[in-house]
Design a protein around this motif. Structure first.
Motif, PDB file in Angstrom:
ATOM      1  N   GLY A   1      -2.669   5.026  -0.048  1.00  0.00           N
ATOM      2  CA  GLY A   1      -3.482   4.266   0.109  1.00  0.00           C
ATOM      3  C   GLY A   1      -4.005   3.481  -1.027  1.00  0.00           C
ATOM      4  N   ASP A   2      -3.445   3.442  -2.120  1.00  0.00           N
ATOM      5  CA  ASP A   2      -3.753   2.703  -3.295  1.00  0.00           C
ATOM      6  C   ASP A   2      -2.847   1.389  -2.952  1.00  0.00           C
ATOM      7  OD1 ASP A   2      -5.334   4.659  -4.331  1.00  0.00           O
ATOM      8  OD2 ASP A   2      -3.744   5.008  -6.032  1.00  0.00           O
ATOM      9  N   ARG A   3      -3.651   0.435  -3.433  1.00  0.00           N
ATOM     10  CA  ARG A   3      -2.815  -1.064  -3.391  1.00  0.00           C
ATOM     11  C   ARG A   3      -1.982  -1.311  -4.981  1.00  0.00           C
ATOM     12  NH1 ARG A   3      -6.324  -4.656  -4.443  1.00  0.00           N
ATOM     13  NH2 ARG A   3      -5.430  -6.503  -3.406  1.00  0.00           N
TER      14      ARG A   3
ATOM     15  N   GLN B   1      -2.553  -5.926   6.219  1.00  0.00           N
ATOM     16  CA  GLN B   1      -2.889  -5.596   5.089  1.00  0.00           C
ATOM     17  C   GLN B   1      -3.514  -6.630   4.185  1.00  0.00           C
ATOM     18  OE1 GLN B   1      -0.300  -3.067   2.263  1.00  0.00           O
ATOM     19  NE2 GLN B   1       1.101  -3.419   3.875  1.00  0.00           N
TER      20      GLN B   1
ATOM     21  N   GLU C   1      -7.825  -6.254   2.962  1.00  0.00           N
ATOM     22  CA  GLU C   1      -8.248  -6.497   1.578  1.00  0.00           C
ATOM     23  C   GLU C   1      -9.365  -7.351   1.426  1.00  0.00           C
ATOM     24  OE1 GLU C   1      -5.084  -7.803  -0.926  1.00  0.00           O
ATOM     25  OE2 GLU C   1      -4.666  -9.562   0.013  1.00  0.00           O
TER      26      GLU C   1
ATOM     27  N   THR D   1       0.611  -1.300  -0.093  1.00  0.00           N
ATOM     28  CA  THR D   1       0.036   0.028  -0.048  1.00  0.00           C
ATOM     29  C   THR D   1       0.789   1.315  -0.126  1.00  0.00           C
ATOM     30  OG1 THR D   1      -1.661  -1.183   1.282  1.00  0.00           O
ATOM     31  CG2 THR D   1      -1.863   1.029   1.244  1.00  0.00           C
TER      32      THR D   1
END
Length: 371
Positions: free
Chosen positions: A91-93, A359, A363, A75
């Motif tokens: 915050g983007d994967r 994490q 998800e 992330t």
């Protein structure tokens, strides 16, 4: 604790001396970002064949110690000043790209093909000549990274950062149309089992060739139309392939095996005037002249995906539910066990380390089926 909750120190698996085992060290967390950089909080990192080439000095790091692994997902924790918010945000994967700090001026960086991965003036490659993803944080170049589709998990995407991107491009470079035959030599390994699935996703018919019981089993499991045991010898392998393809051989072959005879075998199972895409990186690629001269077999080298090809690959993984066979180890302190399995010859698919289980939990969303 540093800025925005990023710790000042982190754990990292490092090469401290060539030809020696990795060491788990505590080192400063990277905080200085170049304009195009992303600081990624690593969720999962994967072990690749190239990692062994680095520890052996075949691809020599410029200095030691160096953090290992060029296959990472996680992330975004921070972005460089020139990273557009339309491309990546905190915050983007993401799946980390390998190339680091492209020149932005050469034909590869600016040309219409978008093959930025061939830039010859980059600062380095993460986990190869720069610090990599076997750590709690890694710096990656946004221009080679790709956002993960919601349906693609960190565990699936980590091995795709190199192994997946490499064999996906190999299948693309084969240039075949739906219904044609592609051969994959080394079809049951980390790259090969993905190549089988990518080829099937493109509507190709697949001949998988491997020389291990585990590899043959995985080749069959992943949908190859024909599975051939290379231990039976070149003549028998060619006979079986021609029998399956109407006597002509496959239209193109992708070779992902480092075995000394693999490139020659890839040529032999390919039809007259056909193409062999050479991905494996042995010291020398040895092919009898008869394949090149009398049968007009063309050999084309292939490296790794362009950024757009990486996006296309991830979309195909999500759409076709491509399965990455992984051997997960929980925690950076499990690196010795992972390396031992990799060297045993018994590993099916790819070995990964779950760096941040939180994490992984985050998800998981109701109604979302992850691959």
């Amino acid at each position: 604790m540093g800025i925005n909750g990023i710790p000042d120190q982190m754990k990292a698996i490092q090469i401290v001396e060539l030809h020696k085992p990795y060491k788990l060290n505590t080192i400063p967390t990277p905080t200085s970002l170049s304009p195009h950089d992303l600081l990624v909080k690593v969720a999962v990192a994967s072990l690749c064949h190239t990692d062994g080439m680095v520890t052996a000095g075949i691809i020599a790091p410029p200095s030691l110690p160096q953090t290992a692994s060029h296959e990472g997902t996680g992330t975004i924790a921070a972005t460089g000043s020139s990273v557009p918010a339309s491309s990546f945000r905190v915050g983007d994967r993401v799946m980390c790209g390998i190339g680091l700090h492209f020149c932005g001026r050469c034909d590869e960086c600016t040309g219409p093909r978008g093959d930025i991965q061939y830039c010859q003036q980059i600062d380095g490659n993460i986990g190869v000549t720069a610090d990599g993803a076997f750590a709690e944080y890694v710096v990656a170049d946004s221009r080679s990274c790709a956002r993960l589709p919601d349906a693609v998990s960190f565990e699936t995407a980590a091995p795709l950062a190199c192994a997946g991107c490499t064999v996906w491009r190999g299948i693309v470079q084969a240039g075949l149309s739906e219904g044609q035959w592609v051969g994959i030599v080394g079809s049951g390994g980390g790259l090969g089992h993905l190549g089988v699935q990518f080829a099937k996703a493109k509507g190709l018919r697949v001949v998988g060739v491997d020389a291990r019981d585990e590899g043959l089993e995985l080749t069959k499991k992943n949908g190859a139309d024909v599975v051939v045991d290379a231990r039976k010898g070149k003549e028998e392998v060619v006979r079986q392939v021609q029998e399956a393809t109407g006597g002509v051989g496959v239209d193109a072959t992708v070779n992902v095996s480092d075995a000394k005879s693999a490139a020659a075998l890839a040529c032999a199972v390919t039809r007259l005037h056909g193409l062999v895409v050479q991905i494996a990186q042995p010291d020398e690629v040895s092919v009898p002249f008869v394949e090149l001269v009398f049968r007009d077999i063309r050999i084309h080298g292939s490296l790794i995906c362009s950024p757009q090809e990486a996006v296309d690959m991830l979309d195909a993984v999500a759409k076709h539910k491509v399965s990455v066979h992984t051997n997960p180890f929980n925690g950076l302190d499990k690196i010795e066990q992972l390396v031992e399995l990799a060297h045993s010859g018994k590993m099916k698919g790819k070995g990964i380390i779950i760096v941040d289980p939180e994490q992984i939990k985050a998800e998981q969303k109701p109604g979302l089926e992850l691959v």
